[in-house]
Design an enzyme around this catalytic site. Structure first.
Site, PDB file in Angstrom:
ATOM      1  N   GLY A 205       0.838  -1.213   0.000  1.00 32.76           N
ATOM      2  CA  GLY A 205       0.000   0.000   0.000  1.00 32.76           C
ATOM      3  C   GLY A 205       0.858   1.242   0.000  1.00 32.76           C
ATOM      4  O   GLY A 205       2.065   1.177  -0.262  1.00 32.76           O
ATOM      5  N   ASN A 206       0.260   2.378   0.269  1.00 27.96           N
ATOM      6  CA  ASN A 206       1.030   3.623   0.398  1.00 27.96           C
ATOM      7  C   ASN A 206       0.375   4.509   1.445  1.00 27.96           C
ATOM      8  O   ASN A 206      -0.690   4.175   1.976  1.00 27.96           O
ATOM      9  CB  ASN A 206       1.153   4.322  -0.966  1.00 27.96           C
ATOM     10  CG  ASN A 206      -0.195   4.678  -1.540  1.00 27.96           C
ATOM     11  OD1 ASN A 206      -0.912   5.498  -0.976  1.00 27.96           O
ATOM     12  ND2 ASN A 206      -0.564   4.058  -2.652  1.00 27.96           N
ATOM     13  N   HIS A 207       1.002   5.642   1.739  1.00 29.34           N
ATOM     14  CA  HIS A 207       0.562   6.470   2.863  1.00 29.34           C
ATOM     15  C   HIS A 207      -0.544   7.470   2.518  1.00 29.34           C
ATOM     16  O   HIS A 207      -0.854   8.337   3.323  1.00 29.34           O
ATOM     17  CB  HIS A 207       1.752   7.243   3.448  1.00 29.34           C
ATOM     18  CG  HIS A 207       2.750   6.349   4.120  1.00 29.34           C
ATOM     19  ND1 HIS A 207       2.437   5.613   5.232  1.00 29.34           N
ATOM     20  CD2 HIS A 207       4.038   6.049   3.816  1.00 29.34           C
ATOM     21  CE1 HIS A 207       3.479   4.906   5.600  1.00 29.34           C
ATOM     22  NE2 HIS A 207       4.475   5.152   4.753  1.00 29.34           N
TER      23      HIS A 207
END
Ligand code: CTP
Length: 397
Positions: A205-207
């Protein structure tokens, strides 16, 4: 302003004597006006005059011996609340969540936009606590109608004078006009991250928090558009009545949802941080920790912006984002062209306060006709307004 529902909240300030004229002009323009006052405001202007002008009792107390007034429903009834004049004391209470009178209780439970016209003497206006309170109120999403320079109740000349009644009428008119700017338009917006599953318990995923995309969705909805928000996994949500949210998890489901919705939309705004790669295979069981080194084979996801750019018709406007860390402007301009977008919004990870998770952002916008503009660091709510304004200008809407 026919049929528009306006609450005017009057607080204890000399400028309150001007409010009957404001109310008269709004009623004359067709609005339905409900006046509320703080108990102190009664010393500055007569409730009888105001109830006569609006043909409604002025609301001051939460309850009398027999009845309790429903501040919650009033806060939902109104299309806009205008607090004018807003005294230093009321501003401080609003900024800090105090609600010891009917007007403040309505403010605290309101679901409509709140506009505030402060009025006070110059020294109070310049006091750091007033500045901090106004900043806080702006951060909460309220709109401050700037005070003006002029003669004050003290006899001094300076800042702090409430905006003139004619300016307030114009301001309210402008508000309603802007509210319908995107009426009849359907807008597709992507927001948030995507999660690409590795096994039943892990993902790539990412932030991204989705804050920027949700702020854009809110702004479009506020201006009357019907918004389709395709939202990746985030704890944030949008709740405007004009917004329909489609929750998705990975790049493929976001792609499919967008492809299904785009043909009915006139505008697409792709603000999601979509994963560029996804595991070729998702393990059906939790992967065990066996080997010292471990590699996952990934394959490219479908680029949603790129695909929509390839199928869009001449009447559709497509907006993309570019998150860059080096040679930002050139990379953004390249993405604009390569993905056949009309506008691209550049964020640089090198700018402090910009990008994932922050409440603020700093953007540069480009369009396919060569326009380029760099904006200051602003709240994401303000950046959303700039983006929507740009789309309206670009599309001559
Ligand atoms: N985008 C998309 N679908 C993808 C990847 C990106 O719709 N699979 C969109 C983003 O929502 C954004 C734009 O493409 O509007 C640019 O995203 P960005 O991550 O900056 O660029 P990429 O195209 O992914 O290229 P790179 O990561 O190499 O910079």
């Amino acid at each position: 302003m026919t049929g528009k529902k306006i609450i005017i909240g009057i607080t204890g300030s000399i400028a309150a004597y001007k409010i009957p004229q404001l109310v008269r002009l709004l009623v004359k323009a067709g609005a339905e006006v409900q006046v509320m006052m703080t108990p102190n405001a009664k010393d500055f202007v007569s409730p009888l005059v105001l109830s006569t002008l609006t043909r409604k009792p002025v609301m001051i107390e939460m309850f009398d011996e027999n009845t309790w007034s429903n501040h919650v429903m009033l806060g939902r009834w109104a299309d806009i609340i205008l607090i004018a004049p807003a005294s230093c004391n009321t501003l401080a209470k609003m900024a800090n969540g105090l609600c010891d009178n009917f007007l403040l209780a309505t403010y605290m439970s309101a679901t409509c936009p709140i506009h505030i016209a402060p009025a006070m003497d110059e020294d109070m206006w310049h006091h750091p606590s007033t500045k901090a309170n106004l900043q806080k109120l702006t951060y909460f999403g309220n709109v401050i109608i700037e005070s003006q320079f002029g003669e004050l109740a003290s006899g001094l000349i300076g800042m702090g004078r409430m905006a003139e009644v004619e300016d307030l009428v114009q301001h309210v008119q402008g508000f309603f006009l802007q509210n319908s700017q995107l009426a009849g338009k359907e807008i597709l917006i992507t927001a948030g991250p995507t999660y690409e599953n590795i096994d039943p318990v892990r993902f790539i995923g990412n932030h991204s928090s989705g804050k920027m995309g949700i702020a854009i969705a809110n702004e479009c909805a506020r201006r009357g558009a019907k918004v389709h928000l395709v939202l990746g996994p985030t704890h944030l949500s949008a709740n405007h009545k004009n917004i329909t949210t489609y929750k998705v998890t990975n790049a493929q489901s976001m792609f499919e949802q967008c492809v299904a919705l785009f043909p009915q939309c006139q505008i697409g705004i792709m603000s999601a941080a979509v994963a560029d790669y996804t595991p070729i295979e998702v393990a059906t069981e939790k992967i065990k920790k066996k080997t010292e080194a471990f590699a996952i084979a990934l394959t490219k996801t479908k680029d949603i912006l790129n695909h929509l750019g390839s199928i869009k018709n001449a009447n559709q406007i497509l907006v993309g984002f570019a998150l860059e860390s080096v040679d930002e402007k050139n990379n953004a301009k390249e993405k604009l062209k390569a993905k056949n977008a009309d506008i691209i919004v550049l964020n640089s990870v090198r700018d402090t306060g910009a990008g994932f998770g922050h409440d603020t952002n700093k953007v540069t916008m480009f369009d396919k006709n060569g326009y380029e503009e760099t904006f200051d660091l602003k709240t994401k709510v303000e950046v959303a307004k700039d983006i929507v304004n740009k789309i309206i200008i670009f599309g001559k809407i």
